[in-house]
Design an enzyme around this catalytic site. Structure first.
Site, PDB file in Angstrom:
ATOM      1  N   ARG A 121       0.815  -1.236   0.000  1.00 32.31           N
ATOM      2  CA  ARG A 121       0.000   0.000   0.000  1.00 32.31           C
ATOM      3  C   ARG A 121       0.846   1.282   0.000  1.00 32.31           C
ATOM      4  NH1 ARG A 121      -3.452  -3.140   3.433  1.00 32.31           N
ATOM      5  NH2 ARG A 121      -5.183  -3.881   2.149  1.00 32.31           N
ATOM      6  N   LYS A 143       3.172  11.756 -11.075  1.00 33.09           N
ATOM      7  CA  LYS A 143       2.347  10.892 -11.929  1.00 33.09           C
ATOM      8  C   LYS A 143       3.088   9.580 -12.132  1.00 33.09           C
ATOM      9  CE  LYS A 143      -0.539  14.032 -14.623  1.00 33.09           C
ATOM     10  NZ  LYS A 143      -0.845  14.586 -15.954  1.00 33.09           N
ATOM     11  N   GLU A 185       9.837  19.091 -24.303  1.00 31.47           N
ATOM     12  CA  GLU A 185       9.152  19.405 -23.037  1.00 31.47           C
ATOM     13  C   GLU A 185       9.724  20.694 -22.431  1.00 31.47           C
ATOM     14  OE1 GLU A 185       6.507  17.915 -21.862  1.00 31.47           O
ATOM     15  OE2 GLU A 185       6.499  15.840 -22.578  1.00 31.47           O
ATOM     16  N   LYS A 227       7.204  23.726 -13.002  1.00 31.47           N
ATOM     17  CA  LYS A 227       6.373  22.540 -12.747  1.00 31.47           C
ATOM     18  C   LYS A 227       5.972  22.489 -11.267  1.00 31.47           C
ATOM     19  CE  LYS A 227       5.223  17.937 -13.827  1.00 31.47           C
ATOM     20  NZ  LYS A 227       5.411  16.738 -14.608  1.00 31.47           N
ATOM     21  N   GLU A 237      -4.578  17.432 -10.876  1.00 35.46           N
ATOM     22  CA  GLU A 237      -5.060  17.849 -12.200  1.00 35.46           C
ATOM     23  C   GLU A 237      -6.575  18.063 -12.253  1.00 35.46           C
ATOM     24  OE1 GLU A 237      -2.743  16.226 -15.455  1.00 35.46           O
ATOM     25  OE2 GLU A 237      -4.424  16.508 -16.801  1.00 35.46           O
ATOM     26  N   ARG A 241      -3.262  22.081 -13.862  1.00 36.73           N
ATOM     27  CA  ARG A 241      -2.171  21.166 -14.236  1.00 36.73           C
ATOM     28  C   ARG A 241      -2.297  20.676 -15.674  1.00 36.73           C
ATOM     29  NH1 ARG A 241       0.680  16.314 -10.724  1.00 36.73           N
ATOM     30  NH2 ARG A 241       2.056  15.658 -12.407  1.00 36.73           N
ATOM     31  N   ASN A 245      -0.021  19.785 -20.528  1.00 32.01           N
ATOM     32  CA  ASN A 245      -0.273  18.914 -21.676  1.00 32.01           C
ATOM     33  C   ASN A 245      -0.371  19.673 -22.994  1.00 32.01           C
ATOM     34  OD1 ASN A 245      -0.389  16.326 -20.390  1.00 32.01           O
ATOM     35  ND2 ASN A 245      -2.238  17.063 -19.384  1.00 32.01           N
ATOM     36  N   HIS A 248       0.147  17.802 -26.198  1.00 32.16           N
ATOM     37  CA  HIS A 248      -0.020  16.374 -25.915  1.00 32.16           C
ATOM     38  C   HIS A 248      -1.316  15.790 -26.473  1.00 32.16           C
ATOM     39  CE1 HIS A 248       3.350  17.208 -23.324  1.00 32.16           C
ATOM     40  NE2 HIS A 248       3.438  15.956 -22.914  1.00 32.16           N
ATOM     41  N   HIS A 252      -0.170  12.740 -28.264  1.00 30.55           N
ATOM     42  CA  HIS A 252      -0.567  11.376 -27.874  1.00 30.55           C
ATOM     43  C   HIS A 252      -1.318  10.695 -29.015  1.00 30.55           C
ATOM     44  CE1 HIS A 252      -0.341  12.148 -23.246  1.00 30.55           C
ATOM     45  NE2 HIS A 252       0.800  11.688 -23.728  1.00 30.55           N
ATOM     46  N   HIS A 265       8.411  10.398 -27.734  1.00 29.42           N
ATOM     47  CA  HIS A 265       7.359  11.208 -27.099  1.00 29.42           C
ATOM     48  C   HIS A 265       7.581  12.704 -27.394  1.00 29.42           C
ATOM     49  CE1 HIS A 265       4.350  12.517 -24.300  1.00 29.42           C
ATOM     50  NE2 HIS A 265       5.231  13.210 -23.604  1.00 29.42           N
TER      51      HIS A 265
HETATM   52  N1  GLY Z   1       3.620  15.449 -17.595  1.00 30.31           N
HETATM   53  C1  GLY Z   1       2.481  16.199 -17.273  1.00 30.31           C
HETATM   54  C2  GLY Z   1       2.202  16.260 -15.805  1.00 30.31           C
HETATM   55  O1  GLY Z   1       3.028  15.850 -15.004  1.00 30.31           O
HETATM   56  O2  GLY Z   1       1.162  16.712 -15.432  1.00 30.31           O
END
Ligand code: GLY
Length: 357
Positions: A121, A143, A185, A227, A237, A241, A245, A248, A252, A265
């Site tokens: 956990r 993430k 990025e 960031k 998010e 946040r 993206n 993206h 994506h 990417h």
């Molecule tokens: N890579 C995008 C984020 O961490 O929200």
């Protein structure tokens, strides 16, 4: 270069991001979080380069280390590889006071973080990113995920590391294509948040491409600071946040319709930022000079700026599966000025066709 420390402040689980040009600050950056046993997760490529330095520092702190080496590449971000890491953790008798360290790029970080978040956990997790993409983006913000055969990053959670340690010297051995992918990025941060950083990038991109240490240290600390500011305001998010993206939604989609094999990417995100900026241009949100600046910076970073023969139907279909989407409409992050973007969920489909034709 002095050790730079950036704090990511959260209601719970605040942590520090340390930026250095060697391993000297590693011990003090991670000592508190190691516990009695550590599983160091890395890939075959990174193993040859940095494992010796990192394991000898951990051992000198009296910690028992288990080395878990995964195959390099996106295919390792799977439940199957996660299961083999759980097995190694159990065999090594890692318990709730143990920790997992990710040493490598985004795949290693996302996978090791996922395992740390679920093993018993959740046990302590530390990020030591060794690619530019991981240093400016994926190692910060918590993430963690593995892929499902039907969708990327779809099984995961928000699970913050206890500490992030960036040794920019690791970039000296990074292959050029991987360095460029991280540059996409890095350039993104200028367009989403920071006009001054965009000006700095215009003047210093050649220095970055030559991997000049001062320039890299400045740019990486700028990206991590931005960031940290964004994640500090919106960890899970719920809104803001999502601006991380930019590029993206299309990116994506492009990765998905080309089977994750044609573009890295960052290459897909570079193309995504261009096409999303063109959508913004057609909507009258920005002028051509912003698009030109983006193209110039991406070209200087040796990233692709054009795609031919895109099947727009398939791309729209792929974009309609994006995690950001709400109530069936595709969500785009579009530039509205230099260093500024906004979230849009009402882009006219005809416009999307027009931009890609
Ligand atoms: N890579 C995008 C984020 O961490 O929200």
């Amino acid at each position: 270069m002095e050790l730079i420390t950036i704090n990511l402040d959260l209601p719970q689980d605040s942590y520090a991001i340390h930026i250095s040009h060697d391993w000297q600050g590693l011990e003090s950056a991670i000592r508190t979080y190691l516990g009695n046993k550590v599983m160091l997760v890395t890939d075959e490529n990174v193993k040859e380069l940095f494992v010796h330095n990192v394991t000898s520092i951990i051992s000198s702190m009296g910690c028992e280390t288990t080395l878990a080496i995964i195959q390099a590449g996106e295919n390792s971000k799977s439940l199957g590889t996660a299961e083999s890491l759980y097995t190694q953790a159990l065999n090594a008798k890692l318990d709730r006071s143990s920790s997992i360290i990710a040493l490598g790029g985004g795949v290693v970080g996302d996978l090791a973080g996922f395992v740390a978040s679920t093993y018993m956990r959740g046990i302590n997790f530390i990020q030591i990113p060794t690619t530019l993409l991981a240093q400016v983006d994926s190692s910060v913000g918590g993430k963690v995920a593995v892929n499902h055969p039907l969708a990327k990053n779809i099984i995961g959670s928000f699970y913050q590391p206890k500490s992030v340690y960036i040794n920019i010297n690791t970039l000296s051995t990074l292959p050029d294509r991987q360095f460029s992918t991280g540059m996409a990025e890095l350039i993104k941060y200028g367009f989403i948040w920071d006009k001054e950083f965009l000006v700095w990038l215009e003047n210093n991109i050649e220095r970055l491409m030559k991997k000049e240490k001062d320039a890299l240290a400045y740019a990486i600390q700028r990206c991590c600071t931005i960031k940290a500011e964004i994640v500090g305001q919106d960890e899970k998010e719920k809104g803001l946040r999502a601006i991380l993206n930019f590029g993206h939604t299309v990116g994506h989609g492009l990765e998905s319709i080309t089977g994750y094999s044609q573009f890295t990417h960052g290459e897909a995100v570079a193309l995504g930022m261009i096409y999303e900026s063109l959508i913004a241009l057609h909507m009258g949100l920005v002028d051509q000079s912003l698009v030109n600046l983006l193209i110039d910076l991406l070209k200087a970073a040796k990233l692709p700026t054009k795609i031919a023969g895109i099947d727009v139907e398939s791309l729209i279909q792929a974009m309609s599966l994006d995690k950001k989407n709400k109530s069936g409409s595709i969500v785009f992050i579009l530039p509205t000025d230099y260093g500024k973007v906004d979230i849009f969920n009402d882009v006219d489909q005809k416009l999307i066709y027009k931009v890609f034709k």
